[in-house]
Every structure is written in structure tokens, then in C-alpha cells.
Enzyme design. Structure first.
Site, PDB file in Angstrom:
ATOM      1  N   ASP A  88      33.538  50.737 130.507  1.00 32.23           N
ATOM      2  CA  ASP A  88      33.903  51.121 131.858  1.00 32.23           C
ATOM      3  C   ASP A  88      33.134  52.385 132.235  1.00 32.23           C
ATOM      4  O   ASP A  88      32.601  53.084 131.363  1.00 32.23           O
ATOM      5  CB  ASP A  88      35.418  51.352 131.893  1.00 32.23           C
ATOM      6  CG  ASP A  88      35.899  51.832 133.239  1.00 32.23           C
ATOM      7  OD1 ASP A  88      35.464  51.274 134.258  1.00 32.23           O
ATOM      8  OD2 ASP A  88      36.713  52.774 133.280  1.00 32.23           O
TER       9      ASP A  88
ATOM     10  N   ASP B 243      34.215  55.007 135.135  1.00 27.67           N
ATOM     11  CA  ASP B 243      35.047  56.160 135.473  1.00 27.67           C
ATOM     12  C   ASP B 243      36.008  56.505 134.346  1.00 27.67           C
ATOM     13  O   ASP B 243      36.713  55.623 133.825  1.00 27.67           O
ATOM     14  CB  ASP B 243      35.844  55.890 136.750  1.00 27.67           C
ATOM     15  CG  ASP B 243      34.952  55.785 137.976  1.00 27.67           C
ATOM     16  OD1 ASP B 243      35.447  55.995 139.086  1.00 27.67           O
ATOM     17  OD2 ASP B 243      33.744  55.487 137.819  1.00 27.67           O
TER      18      ASP B 243
END
Length: 397
Positions: free
Chosen positions: A198, A200
Site C-alpha cells: 500500500d 499511504d
């Protein structure tokens, strides 16, 4: 001429211990060969320059032959300043049990005797046998890998078995703040080929949408929606559209300025460099924005408050992992996914190993394992890499 191995021969386990110096193994195996005794197994470990060497000998029916080799080995060991012991194995000791091996990895700055004791106590309570313990960290004890064997149960749910053991280990080590991973000790564990993560709060330290909201003066409203979405309390796509709606009117140039100066998570550069030097494929699969995944609509230099379709939903992240693996010709069991929020769960469940990184409680509970301390480079411990090996790789030009 090699010593013959017969079913009726006596098995003798010889253990030698003491200061490690060059030539020990050569000397002892030379004695065994000269005596015409079969060497059936050998294993050696050195800790802080102290050696322990185990030799499994196959001795013929003649007691004199066994006495001779043991006497010669004892003399050789004494000359090298070593202690030697031996044990004649019973026939039941020789029948290999039907077991499966697992790798238990403990990672934590507070890993010490208390932590190791807690891990060993749980493993004993679950009927496991410790086959090998190795320190993965260098210097202070920050990571340990324990290879264990467990009886192979008929029609056992191996995933549930691993999660039950990991849950018990986490509960037992809660007081020492240690991360625990439990993986099947198979070739697949040591031959991962794709790592997807991922963006963020994983690859970068911030939630981009929260930073955009701060720039636009709607931080509190967006932060609350983000918190609820990452905790699994709100539908991700709906919450994303609501949050983007609050950004309507924000200057696009301010968005681009933020994108040019994203703070990279500690250990990310080291992790990616090691993975690439070792031939791994890496990918970012994110529910963020244009410089990560989703695209924000812009009109007259300002955000419109809308996002272009299709939105990268949690399910879309899992599907993208599949597509990337298929495109690279990589089996899904040889993939690793890393994330921090509830929207990462389908991707982590799809991967061969799903890692919750500094994650919310829901994801930590559901993932295969979690890393809650330190940087992204600690994930290398889960691949069985030692700190010394990582330094050697990073030293390459």
C-alpha cells in the site's frame, strides 16, 4: 572405501562442544572414516565462537568397533580442547515422526530472555518441538527465528492452526512488545518473488487525503471519515467519494507540490533495494490518488470534488495483485502484500503472506502477521534474511 550402512547397525549420537577453531570437523570426520564407521548425519552451530557439533554414527554389530571409534574421537576432541559426549539411540528414536515444520519469527526491540521464555513456553504447551533457533539480528537481540515441528494432523486446517498458534504467542508476549509471525517452513516461504505494498501510511508516512484536507481547511471532517474507513466502519468507496467531495476547490498546484515531497517510511529504501538486488518484483497498489492510484478530477486548475472511475476499492487491490502476479508469471503463493488499513485486507488475504504494517487493530488481527515496530526493512526478517546478509547486499555497488 565408504562404510556400509546396514539396517541392524547401532546408531550412536556424538556431541562435541568447545571453542571453535579451524580443522575440528576435518579432524573428527577423518577419525570416523579411518575407523570404517558410517556417518549418517551431521549438524554444527557456532554461537559467539563456541561450537556444538553433532555426529550421528552407524556402528556395526561389533562392540569393539564402536569402542574404538569413540575412544579415537575422545582423544582427538581432548587434543583440540573440546568436550565430548555420546548416546546410543533406542530404536524408537530412529523412526521419523510424521510432522510438519513451521517458522516462528519474533521481532522486537524489547526481545530478551522474557520474550524468548514466553515464546518457548507457548510452543511447549502446543506440543511443538524446537528444531533450530537462529538470531537474525546483529549485535543486540532484535529478531529470532525458531524452526519448530508439529505432528501432522489428518485433514488439519493449516491456516487455522498457524493463526491459533500465533494468537497464543501474541497473547503471551504482549508484555514485552514483540511482533510474531508463524509461517509454514516450506520452499515457498524462502522463494517469494513479488512484494506489493500500500502507499499511504505504508510506503509513505502520511495519509495523502488527510494532508490535502489540511491544506483546504477541512482536516477534521476528512480525518474522521478516513479513520472510520480504515477501521472498517464505513464502506471504502463511499467514504472516499465523500472525502474527495470535501476537497472541491483546492488548487491543483498545491496537490502537485505535496506529491513532490512525500515523506518515505523508515526502512523503505533499504527494503526495496535489497528486494530488487535479490531479484524480487515490487509493486505499489494503493487507494490513494494519481501519483499512487485513483485520479482526481480537475477543472480550471482546481479539484472538482470528484474522482475518476473506476475507484481502487479493497477488492480491486486484491484483483490487481492477481493481475500483476499473473503478468509476471508468479504463483500467488510466492507473493507478499503489505498494508495498514482495513481496505488492504482483501489484498493481504489473497497474497501468500499478508503483513499488517503499523496497522489498525482489525487488520492486525486478520493478517498473517504484523510488524508494529521499526521500519519496513524489518520485513526482511520474515523472509529469513539475517541482518548480516542484508548488510552484505546493501554493500554491493
Amino acid at each position: 572405501m565408504a562404510a556400509a550402512v546396514s539396517p541392524g547397525m547401532q546408531r550412536v549420537l556424538v556431541t562435541v562442544a568447545g571453542p571453535d577453531t579451524p580443522g575440528i570437523t576435518a579432524m573428527l570426520t577423518g577419525v570416523i572414516a579411518e575407523c570404517g564407521v558410517a556417518l549418517l548425519d551431521i549438524e554444527q552451530v557456532v554461537v559467539q565462537r563456541q561450537l556444538t557439533l553433532c555426529l550421528l554414527l552407524g556402528v556395526g554389530a561389533s562392540p569393539a568397533l564402536g569402542d574404538q571409534v569413540l575412544k579415537e574421537l575422545l582423544f582427538a576432541a581432548k587434543r583440540m580442547g573440546l568436550e565430548m559426549g555420546f548416546r546410543v539411540l533406542d530404536p524408537e528414536d530412529l523412526t521419523p515422526p510424521d510432522v510438519q515444520q513451521w517458522a516462528v519469527t519474533a521481532i522486537g526491540d524489547d526481545l530478551d530472555a522474557r520474550g524468548i521464555h514466553a515464546v518457548a513456553t507457548v510452543l511447549a504447551a502446543h506440543g511443538t518441538n524446537i528444531e533450530r533457533i537462529s538470531a537474525l539480528s546483529d549485535g543486540r537481540l532484535a529478531s529470532v527465528e525458531v524452526i519448530i515441528s508439529m505432528p501432522r494432523a489428518v485433514d488439519a486446517d493449516h491456516v487455522a492452526q498457524a493463526r491459533d498458534l500465533r494468537r497464543a504467542l501474541i497473547e503471551a508476549t504482549g508484555h514485552v512488545n514483540v511482533d510474531i509471525a508463524v509461517q509454514r517452513e516450506t520452499l515457498t516461504r524462502r522463494s517469494k518473488r513479488l512484494v506489493a505494498m500500500d502507499m499511504d501510511s505504508t510506503l509513505i508516512k502520511i495519509e495523502v487525503i488527510d494532508e490535502l484536507a489540511r491544506l483546504h481547511g477541512v482536516a477534521a471532517e476528512v480525518s474522521e471519515l478516513t479513520r472510520r474507513a480504515m477501521a472498517g466502519e464505513l464502506d471504502y468507496e463511499q467514504s472516499l467519494r465523500q472525502r474527495v467531495g470535501l476537497l472541491e476547490g483546492l488548487e491543483h498546484e498545491r496537490v502537485l507540490a505535496l506529491a513532490r515531497d512525500l515523506p518515505i517510511t523508515d526502512g523503505a529504501r533499504e527494503l526495496l533495494r535489497v528486494l530488487r538486488l535479490l531479484g524480487y518484483k515490487t509493486a505499489v497498489i494503493s487507494g490513494g490518488f494519481t501519483f499512487a492510484a485513483n485520479a482526481l478530477k480537475v477543472r480550471n486548475g482546481r479539484l472538482t470534488g470528484r474522482v475518476l472511475d473506476p475507484v481502487v476499492t479493497p477488492q480491486r487491490k486484491a484483483d490487481l495483485l492477481d493481475l500483476i502476479a499473473q503478468g509476471e508469471g508468479i504463483d500467488i503463493a510466492q507473493t507478499i502484500a503489505i498494508g495498514d488499513g482495513a481496505n488492504d485486507l482483501p489484498m493481504l488475504e489473497r497474497a501468500g503472506l499478508g503483513i499488517a504494517f503499523h496497522a489498525k487493530a482489525k487488520l492486525r488481527a486478520a493478517a498473517d502477521t504484523a510488524v508494529s515496530q521499526g521500519g519496513l526493512d524489518r520485513i526482511l526478517y520474515l523472509l529469513g534474511l539475517t541482518a548480516r546478509e542484508v548488510k552484505e547486499v546493501l554493500a554491493r555497488r
